[in-house]
Design a protein around this motif. Structure first.
Motif, short mmCIF file in Angstrom:
data_model
loop_
_atom_site.label_atom_id
_atom_site.label_comp_id
_atom_site.label_asym_id
_atom_site.label_seq_id
_atom_site.Cartn_x
_atom_site.Cartn_y
_atom_site.Cartn_z
N ILE A 16 76.97 12.65 -0.14
CA ILE A 16 75.86 13.15 -0.51
C ILE A 16 76.17 13.63 -2.23
CG2 ILE A 16 75.37 15.74 -1.16
CD1 ILE A 16 76.44 16.65 1.94
N THR A 17 75.16 13.17 -2.83
CA THR A 17 74.91 13.04 -4.22
C THR A 17 74.02 13.53 -4.88
OG1 THR A 17 72.92 11.08 -3.93
CG2 THR A 17 75.12 10.00 -3.89
N ILE A 18 73.74 14.10 -5.94
CA ILE A 18 72.71 15.13 -6.81
C ILE A 18 71.54 14.50 -6.23
CG2 ILE A 18 72.73 13.67 -8.46
CD1 ILE A 18 72.51 16.75 -10.12
N GLU A 19 71.79 13.58 -6.22
CA GLU A 19 69.62 12.67 -6.09
C GLU A 19 69.33 12.68 -4.29
OE1 GLU A 19 72.28 10.81 -7.26
OE2 GLU A 19 71.16 10.37 -9.28
N ASN A 20 70.46 12.69 -3.75
CA ASN A 20 69.41 12.44 -2.18
C ASN A 20 69.80 14.11 -1.47
OD1 ASN A 20 72.57 13.04 -0.73
ND2 ASN A 20 72.39 10.32 -0.80
N TYR A 21 70.48 14.87 -2.22
CA TYR A 21 70.67 16.14 -1.44
C TYR A 21 69.64 17.29 -0.13
CZ TYR A 21 70.99 20.15 -4.72
OH TYR A 21 70.94 20.57 -5.40
N ASN A 22 69.17 16.99 -1.68
CA ASN A 22 67.61 17.60 -0.98
C ASN A 22 67.08 17.34 0.06
OD1 ASN A 22 67.95 20.29 -3.05
ND2 ASN A 22 67.26 18.98 -4.25
N GLY A 35 80.49 8.86 -12.38
CA GLY A 35 79.72 9.63 -12.04
C GLY A 35 80.91 10.79 -11.38
N ILE A 36 81.64 10.33 -11.25
CA ILE A 36 82.83 11.60 -9.73
C ILE A 36 83.93 12.07 -11.36
CG2 ILE A 36 83.83 11.54 -7.87
CD1 ILE A 36 80.60 11.28 -7.44
N GLN A 37 83.83 12.86 -11.14
CA GLN A 37 85.45 13.92 -11.83
C GLN A 37 86.70 14.19 -11.12
OE1 GLN A 37 85.16 14.00 -15.79
NE2 GLN A 37 87.09 14.31 -14.85
N LYS A 38 87.88 13.88 -11.75
CA LYS A 38 88.49 14.95 -11.10
C LYS A 38 89.27 15.73 -11.37
CE LYS A 38 93.47 13.21 -9.23
NZ LYS A 38 93.23 13.25 -7.34
N LEU A 49 77.84 23.49 -6.83
CA LEU A 49 79.01 21.57 -6.60
C LEU A 49 78.37 21.51 -8.04
CD1 LEU A 49 80.12 21.41 -3.88
CD2 LEU A 49 81.59 22.71 -6.10
N PHE A 50 77.12 21.21 -7.44
CA PHE A 50 76.33 19.72 -8.42
C PHE A 50 75.61 21.26 -9.94
CE2 PHE A 50 75.14 17.92 -4.62
CZ PHE A 50 76.05 16.69 -4.86
N SER A 51 75.63 21.91 -9.85
CA SER A 51 75.28 23.13 -11.08
C SER A 51 76.25 22.83 -11.96
CB SER A 51 74.08 24.35 -10.74
OG SER A 51 75.33 25.02 -10.10
N ASP A 52 77.44 23.07 -11.55
CA ASP A 52 78.89 23.50 -11.70
C ASP A 52 79.53 22.03 -12.64
OD1 ASP A 52 78.89 26.19 -10.94
OD2 ASP A 52 80.40 26.14 -10.14
N SER A 107 93.32 21.38 -1.45
CA SER A 107 92.44 21.25 -1.17
C SER A 107 91.92 22.16 -2.13
CB SER A 107 93.38 22.89 0.37
OG SER A 107 93.95 23.62 -0.01
N GLN A 108 92.09 21.85 -3.27
CA GLN A 108 90.85 22.89 -4.32
C GLN A 108 89.55 22.37 -3.91
OE1 GLN A 108 91.24 21.25 -8.45
NE2 GLN A 108 90.88 23.55 -9.20
N GLY A 109 88.45 23.31 -3.73
CA GLY A 109 87.32 23.14 -4.09
C GLY A 109 86.69 22.31 -2.37
#
Length: 351
Positions: free
Chosen positions: A137-143, A18-21, A182-185, A163-165
């Protein structure tokens, strides 16, 4: 010497858990063309995809890292492939490693593992190498995130590029705002991490693999990985070194002076970098970014399996020294010296 081809990244790498470079625009064809031109100008047997490459057209000088690209190079008699590309497990080049070729670059499966910055940080920490405190931090736990770290923090992709991102974060509101974006993009996948922000000087250290090198007209053998002189970074943007695709490194970087290079703190961080390189079994240069804490002790915060290798070989690229080349100049190497010494560390896979 056998014929040489430089490969560039032709496509986005597959996501890993689930991680994209992210992919650099042009896939490092710019630095690949710099390498090819410089070697060719110095009588190395470099093969290019086209008969008379245009000096300003990067892709005239480099082959795509695809089956078609590799096959095209092989048909031209290439025996040495410089992997100036992002590697990963099941990269196309793996199918050719046991067919008699030599390569310049890392083992693809190793890059797949160590490009995960959280995994690598954990490995280094387990061997008593100092790294900043961090948290996944994951898309599931960040809130509903429970955050033990104090602000300011640095928000980073797990499989990032330089240093991108990378963003300095000064408050919980700012963190939430950036995580939403970040998670929406979805540019970096479904997880990122934060780490403590270090206030001290930032340096970057290129670590070379063990092997034979020519330095000041003498052949030297290094039985372990070894460090080129540390380069300090300055002119940060909100405490973060700007991405070198925006600001040329020669505008915000320089080698430490002789007195600084001899300090206990620098000698100590060299040893940590060497140990890190040994742990991951490097076959080609890596670059490790480090920063001092309030006590002046350097912590390792980013290990890059593929340092940039741009250089001032072509007339329109005269300000394109990479961090590694800045460092190499300190020991008397110019661009072709650096490239030829890296080329001398090429390897052939054996079962």
């Amino acid at each position: 010497m056998n014929r040489i081809a430089i490969l560039y990244q032709a496509q986005l790498p597959p996501a890993k858990d689930g991680i994209q470079k992210p992919m650099k625009v042009g896939g490092y064809s710019d630095s690949g063309a710099d390498i090819a031109f410089e070697l060719l100008e110095n009588n190395f047997d470099v093969i290019t995809p086209v008969e008379n490459p245009d000096i300003t057209n990067d892709k005239d000088w480099v082959f795509p890292d695809t089956k078609d690209g590799i096959e095209a190079a092989l048909q031209k008699g290439v025996k040495i492939f410089w992997l100036n590309t992002v590697l990963y497990q099941q990269h196309t080049i793996e199918s050719y490693l046991y067919k008699g070729i030599e390569v310049v670059g890392q083992v693809p499966s190793s890059v797949d593992v160590y490009d995960d910055k959280l995994f690598t940080n954990s490995l280094l920490k387990s061997h008593n190498i100092p790294i900043p405190k961090n948290k996944l931090i994951t898309i599931e736990n960040y809130n509903n995130l429970s955050l033990e770290l104090e602000f300011p923090l640095v928000l980073k992709p797990i499989r990032g590029r330089g240093s991108q991102g990378v963003i300095r974060i000064d408050s919980r509101y700012e963190l939430n705002e950036n995580l939403d974006k970040l998670f929406s993009d979805n540019q970096y996948g479904n997880a990122v991490y934060v780490e403590q922000y270090l206030e001290g000087q930032e340096i970057t250290i290129t670590v070379m693999p063990k092997g034979k090198y020519w330095i000041n007209n003498n052949e030297e053998y290094f039985s372990t990985p070894w460090c080129l002189p540390a380069v300090k970074r300055f002119n940060h943007n909100r405490g973060i070194a700007p991405y070198n695709g925006i600001t040329a490194v020669i505008e915000n970087s320089e080698v430490l002076d002789d007195d600084e290079l001899q300090t206990i703190e620098i000698q100590e961080v060299y040893q940590h970098c060497i140990k890190s390189a040994e742990l991951i079994g490097i076959k080609a240069p890596i670059r490790i970014d480090c920063r001092a804490n309030n006590q002046g002790r350097y912590l390792l915060f980013d290990l890059n399996m593929k340092p940039n290798m741009t250089g001032p070989s072509r007339p329109h690229r005269k300000r394109q020294d990479s961090l590694t080349l800045l460092s190499a100049r300190k020991i008397g190497w110019n661009y072709v010296d650096l490239l030829s010494n890296i080329l001398n560390q090429r390897w052939k896979a054996s079962r």
